[in-house]
Design an enzyme around this catalytic site. Sequence first.
Site, PDB file in Angstrom:
ATOM      1  N   LYS A 492       0.838  -1.194   0.000  1.00 23.02           N
ATOM      2  CA  LYS A 492       0.000   0.000   0.000  1.00 23.02           C
ATOM      3  C   LYS A 492       0.876   1.248   0.000  1.00 23.02           C
ATOM      4  O   LYS A 492       2.082   1.177   0.241  1.00 23.02           O
ATOM      5  CB  LYS A 492      -0.931  -0.007   1.206  1.00 23.02           C
ATOM      6  CG  LYS A 492      -0.227   0.012   2.554  1.00 23.02           C
ATOM      7  CD  LYS A 492      -1.224  -0.036   3.695  1.00 23.02           C
ATOM      8  CE  LYS A 492      -0.518   0.023   5.048  1.00 23.02           C
ATOM      9  NZ  LYS A 492      -1.475   0.030   6.169  1.00 23.02           N
ATOM     10  N   TYR A 716      15.258  31.626   2.634  1.00 24.34           N
ATOM     11  CA  TYR A 716      14.088  32.420   2.999  1.00 24.34           C
ATOM     12  C   TYR A 716      14.118  32.828   4.464  1.00 24.34           C
ATOM     13  O   TYR A 716      14.594  32.094   5.336  1.00 24.34           O
ATOM     14  CB  TYR A 716      12.808  31.619   2.756  1.00 24.34           C
ATOM     15  CG  TYR A 716      12.405  31.537   1.298  1.00 24.34           C
ATOM     16  CD1 TYR A 716      12.115  32.677   0.557  1.00 24.34           C
ATOM     17  CD2 TYR A 716      12.286  30.293   0.678  1.00 24.34           C
ATOM     18  CE1 TYR A 716      11.729  32.591  -0.775  1.00 24.34           C
ATOM     19  CE2 TYR A 716      11.902  30.191  -0.650  1.00 24.34           C
ATOM     20  CZ  TYR A 716      11.629  31.345  -1.378  1.00 24.34           C
ATOM     21  OH  TYR A 716      11.246  31.267  -2.678  1.00 24.34           O
TER      22      TYR A 716
END
EC number: 5.1.1.1
Length: 821
Positions: A492, A716
């Site tokens: 999965k 940033y």
Amino acid sequence: MSSSIENIEKVLGAKRFGDRSAQIDWILTDSRSLCFPEETLFFALKTKRNDGHKYLPELYERGVRNFVVGELPADMKSFQDANFLQLANPLKGLQKLAEKHREQFQIPVIGITGSNGKTIVKEWLYQLLSPDRVVTRSPRSYNSQIGVPLSVWLMNERTELAIFEAGISEMGEMEALQTIIKPTVGILTNIGGAHQENFFSLQDKCMEKLTLFKDCDVIIYDGDNELISSCVAKSLFTSREIAWSKKDNERPLFIESIQKGAHATTIKYRYLGMPNEFSIPFIDDASIENSLHCLAVALYMMVSPEQITERMARLEQIAMRLEVKEGKNGCVLINDSYNSDLASLDIALDFMSRRSDDKGKKRTLILSDMLETGQSGKLLYRQVAELVHSRGVEKIIGVGEEIRTAAARFEIEKYFFRTTEELLESDLLAGLRNEVILVKGSRAFHFDRISDRLELKVHETILEINLNALVDNLNYYRSKLKPETKMVCMVKASAYGAGSYEIAKTLQDHRVDYLAVAVADEGSDLRKAGITCSIMIMNPELTAFKTMFDYKLEPEVYSFHLLNELIKAAEKEGVTNFPIHIKLDTGMHRLGFAPEEIPELIDRLKKQTAVIPRSVFSHLVGSDGAQFDSFTRRQIEMFEAASECLQEAFQHKILRHICNTAGIERYPGAQFDMVRLGIGLYGIDPFTNQIIHNVSTLKTTILQIHEVPKEETVGYSRKGHLERDSRIAAIPIGYADGLNRRLGNGHAYCLVNGQKAPYVGNICMDVCMIDVTDIDCKEGDKTIIFGDDLPVTVLSEILETIPYEILTSVSNRVKRVYYQN
């Protein structure tokens, strides 16, 4: 060595059709590998997937005139002047021919078997013993019922020592390989879970493998392995034993100490009372074990301790696969550093000739002198030239004095250099355009520099998936199961980020019983991609019943509401006896029927025929934590009682399973009928948080390096404040690729050329910055985000999460690259 067709006819006891005289030098079982048709004998073998008889017309058109067949062609007139040797079983004929060939040699023959390490031990023995002897050995991993006879056929009048692998996958196979190899020295590397589905127990497998050694002069194995030692004792061999030991100082070969350093391991040993030591340039446990097998053989073969020490230090890693990479100027680069001898050259050239996606590109070979082959240069390079011409090579670049003197034999575009340095200093490599380039060099020539020069340095972030490591993990956990215990493998979430189809295909090839996905769409995608094995849906949606019916996807059922809706949908579709998996809640309190609801559940199931319980299961809450052991035991007891109640109500067998990865390891008594393997398949032990065999490596490259003075900021919000003059590298990976922002600002690091490079400033969406001030690196160098040397568990611990989250967070935009030996 050459043999007449008449002699082969006599050896095989075959019925012959045709009277053409022929000398046979080459044995062929794969039509794609045809090289010298006039001297080739083709064995038309039938396998589970193919039938060699289909290729007879094609091979005849390509010049083959000698065949061993089980059935004659319907139109014999189309095969004028051909010889057909008819046998009831061509495979048995191939093995008998190799057996008779082996009988011509009265030399030491080393036979190697075991679950892992056979090829490494074989190649390291070659490195240790070939300086003193002419050695013939199995090409790559030719160790099967077909590969072994093909390997033995390579023995010739120059052979002074032979080394062959023998691999088996089921009972009864080893006897045939023993009669072919007839080893005088036997090595059993280890016993593990590979192919365990075909053996009742590990002991049965070990006894079968030991069949190879029944006539050996000496047997070498790990004397500390109780299973192997017990099986050797039961085999009642009369041969000498070198059972090396790290515990018993009475053994002839006693390992006194093993000291691991940063990049090498020093091993002190005592053989027949004499102390010595050596170092190997590896620190992993498998390499250490492999080196001890090699040590025992070298000592038995009377290699001096001084030579052993010298040669062990120079052991090289074995490249177990041909690596195909994108080269510069439209070239495709095939890097084969495995070996440089005639047999491996033939395999590599065969591989190059088969690459269907490279049609139209010129075939170029870069080849060094072949060292330590035991052949005269005149004969060797005549054979090399024949191979090169027959495989359609159009250009050869030779490096070394010996191949340079044989230049006249190559009737194609050619260039020759005395040394690798001379080639690198020329302009020749820069001028290669739109070519498939095979790089094949002896170790002494350091052809890695040539490969590095030719490889296109692509600035991309990739997730490398090692499928061999995945299989190793599968077999590791299989080895802990009873032979009859089935296994569900979790794929999965795109196989925990590794890519669902490739992982599912590998698991299907290795005969797992079930695959498990989260939702029906994941299952239908696998079906559309060709996955045929049973698939379990762990979180079925009410809107996906039709998909499950159409694609034979078996849902778990955890509530009466879901069960009733599923029955209603199945009855509407006319579906009967559709398999479902009943989930019980024994303490997770997430999903599942409560044990006290079992009577009502049985009543509901018995009043319909649309669905039928295939299995009943539950989830362990804390099997990976010793502090939860008492709770786990209560869960197991609750599950056992409730599942027995369900089983008693039905005549058919209902599979029971509760163990997850940690449960397999820690609660062997709770295997029931089946287990579910999740994170362990991807290399992580959830109990210890250690790596078993690393499957996934996330890597990228340096885009740019800036010299940034101290007191400046990086990234940033000016978060990366520099306290010294720094070299800051930008790498093309960010939080959109799955790199968690919390790793930034020095909280974690990646690896550049094996050294730690801390993240500087905030991690951006597509790029992040790292400090490489103290690292010798350049733009284009590789950077490891996690992998073999930087386990994903290191990052999960920093983030105070679990490895699952790291693995499943790798974005789909990151390219997956799969490797398999």
